[in-house]
Design an enzyme around this catalytic site. Structure first.
Site, PDB file in Angstrom:
ATOM      1  N   LYS A  49       0.777  -1.237   0.000  1.00 54.98           N
ATOM      2  CA  LYS A  49       0.000   0.000   0.000  1.00 54.98           C
ATOM      3  C   LYS A  49       0.808   1.287   0.000  1.00 54.98           C
ATOM      4  O   LYS A  49       1.716   1.465   0.794  1.00 54.98           O
ATOM      5  CB  LYS A  49      -0.943  -0.024   1.210  1.00 54.98           C
ATOM      6  CG  LYS A  49      -2.050  -1.022   0.952  1.00 54.98           C
ATOM      7  CD  LYS A  49      -3.045  -1.328   2.051  1.00 54.98           C
ATOM      8  CE  LYS A  49      -3.371  -0.371   3.108  1.00 54.98           C
ATOM      9  NZ  LYS A  49      -3.728  -1.028   4.360  1.00 54.98           N
ATOM     10  N   GLY A  63       5.177  -1.157  12.381  1.00 57.10           N
ATOM     11  CA  GLY A  63       4.484   0.137  12.388  1.00 57.10           C
ATOM     12  C   GLY A  63       5.335   1.235  13.010  1.00 57.10           C
ATOM     13  O   GLY A  63       5.359   2.372  12.522  1.00 57.10           O
TER      14      GLY A  63
HETATM   15  C1  3PG Z   1       3.737  -4.624  16.501  1.00 61.67           C
HETATM   16  O1  3PG Z   1       4.049  -5.802  16.317  1.00 61.67           O
HETATM   17  O2  3PG Z   1       3.368  -3.863  15.577  1.00 61.67           O
HETATM   18  C2  3PG Z   1       3.891  -4.073  17.874  1.00 61.67           C
HETATM   19  O3  3PG Z   1       4.146  -5.079  18.805  1.00 61.67           O
HETATM   20  C3  3PG Z   1       2.695  -3.242  18.261  1.00 61.67           C
HETATM   21  O4  3PG Z   1       1.530  -4.024  18.245  1.00 61.67           O
HETATM   22  P1  3PG Z   1       0.159  -3.380  17.821  1.00 61.67           P
HETATM   23  O5  3PG Z   1       0.256  -2.970  16.387  1.00 61.67           O
HETATM   24  O6  3PG Z   1      -0.880  -4.432  18.056  1.00 61.67           O
HETATM   25  O7  3PG Z   1      -0.069  -2.167  18.708  1.00 61.67           O
HETATM   26 MG    MG Z   2       1.505  -3.234  14.536  1.00 62.19          MG
END
Ligand code: 3PG
Ligand code: MG
Length: 401
Positions: free
Chosen positions: A202, A381
């Site tokens: 994306k 992320g």
């Molecule tokens: C991830 O793996 O992206 C982190 O551990 C954060 O987890 P989350 O996206 O569920 O907040």
């Molecule tokens: Mg995540």
């Protein structure tokens, strides 16, 4: 501003409360990738070797604060961590703030390790409820954030807990320190040429990164399905390739912005395509420029691989986030492998290479290239948000060095 680290903090006889990111993939009760646990070990050993004890908090998956759920238990992590540390890891309770957890914490001796159960089982974690945060805060004389992968989330254990520990040391762990060094500091004045490689499905995930790095980068290389939104913006035939229709005008804006910033935007010049999104079935063909109707692009083609590899071999700083194709499917894995290889070669020649977590880290592992990169992030992320230049309040609140 550089942050004070655990290495610079006196821990002898202290209970050190550490937020780690042990959110690892687990299948049938078995951890399939323990990298996040291994990467936390230097911080943990640094405390244990200097006579402190450890209270560790983490989430796993996305339970919604409705109490214990076996599938999201950190129990397998406690076992793996014990193996890595070579000592038992106490895992006292199914609830991180109940009496059993609190009394186990109170009885902890120097050199001992305790892992709390998944903080996301608690209703107070997501919203950072004050009573919940105060309870966790009472577990530590010192707070450490070593959870880079979760540092973009203002969850209770990341934010409300250290907030309510004002007056006590609140410092960065060694993994967090390393991640900040590469994903933030190294990119403030990157050695040139600075090339950014972006891929994945994306465009929408990468707009912030492109906007933030365009003014600094000499080139941005684009692959993966996100390339088709750009090619559509240029009026190319993209067949049935995945396109984000509502991002075509954004793609056009970024093409113009790159030209203005004198940052070369590299788009695929040929494509490995199939009639089906499948490893086993469908006709596979390579097209230059325009993809034939009925076909979808699933990897960058051989000319593109050569072009991208040549640009990468000259780079002195490289950021890589996102695969060039569907690397999980053998016929569409070559583009990602070649680009990864070129980054590894540039690194051997002295370039600094920084690989975002998630899919690009998985690809680097799969092709045996991870150890040839300067830094492979533990954040998915989080690394994208940091590369977008977003401030991290969970880091800002830590003590300055
Ligand atoms: C991830 O793996 O992206 C982190 O551990 C954060 O987890 P989350 O996206 O569920 O907040
Ligand atoms: Mg995540």
């Amino acid at each position: 501003m550089a942050k004070k680290t655990i290495a610079a903090t006196d821990v002898k006889g202290k209970r050190v409360l550490i937020r780690v990111d042990f959110n690892v993939p687990i299948e049938d009760g078995k951890i399939t990738d323990d990298r996040r646990i291994r990467e936390a070990v230097p911080t943990l050993k640094s405390v244990l070797d200097r006579g402190g004890s450890l209270v560790l908090m983490s989430h796993l998956g996305r339970p919604e604060g409705k109490g214990y759920e076996a599938e999201f238990s950190l129990a397998p992590v406690a076992v793996r961590l014990g193996e890595l540390l070579g000592k038992p890891v106490k895992f006292p309770s199914k609830d991180c703030t109940d009496d059993a957890a609190a009394s186990a914490v109170a009885g902890l001796q120097a050199g001992e390790v305790l892992l709390l159960e998944n903080v996301r089982f608690a209703k107070g974690e997501k919203k950072g409820e004050p009573a919940y945060a105060a309870k966790l805060a009472s577990y530590g004389d010192i707070y450490v954030n070593d959870a880079f992968g979760t540092a973009h989330r203002e969850d209770g254990s990341m934010f409300a807990v250290p907030k309510s520990m004002t007056g006590k040391p609140r410092v960065a762990g060694l993994l967090l320190e390393k991640e900040l060094k590469f994903l933030s500091e190294a990119l403030s004045k990157p050695a040139k040429p600075f090339i950014v490689v972006l891929g994945g499905a994306k465009v929408s995930d990468k707009i912030g990164v492109i906007d933030n790095l365009l003014p600094k980068a000499d080139g941005i290389i684009i692959g993966g399905a996100m390339a088709y939104t750009f090619l559509k913006a240029l009026g190319r035939g993209v067949g049935t390739s995945k396109v984000e229709e509502d991002k075509v005008s954004e793609a056009k804006r970024m093409i113009d912005a790159a030209a203005k910033a004198k940052c070369e935007l590299y788009l695929p010049v040929d494509h490995v395509c199939s009639t089906q999104f499948s490893e086993m079935s469908g006709d596979i063909e390579v097209f230059d420029e325009n993809i034939k109707p009925g076909f979808m692009g699933l990897d960058i083609g051989p000319k593109t691989q050569t072009k991208y590899s040549m640009a990468l071999r000259k780079a002195k700083t490289i950021v890589w986030n996102g695969p060039m194709g569907v690397f999980e499917f053998m016929p569409f894995s070559t583009g990602t492998r070649q680009v990864g290889q070129a980054i590894a070669e540039a690194t051997a020649g002295g370039a600094v290479s920084i690989v975002g977590g998630g899919d690009s880290a998985a690809a680097a592992e799969k092709f045996g290239l991870a150890s040839k990169m300067t830094h492979v992030s533990t954040g998915g992320g989080a690394s994208l948000e940091m590369l977008s230049g977003k401030p991290f309040t969970t880091v800002e609140l830590l003590d300055n060095a």
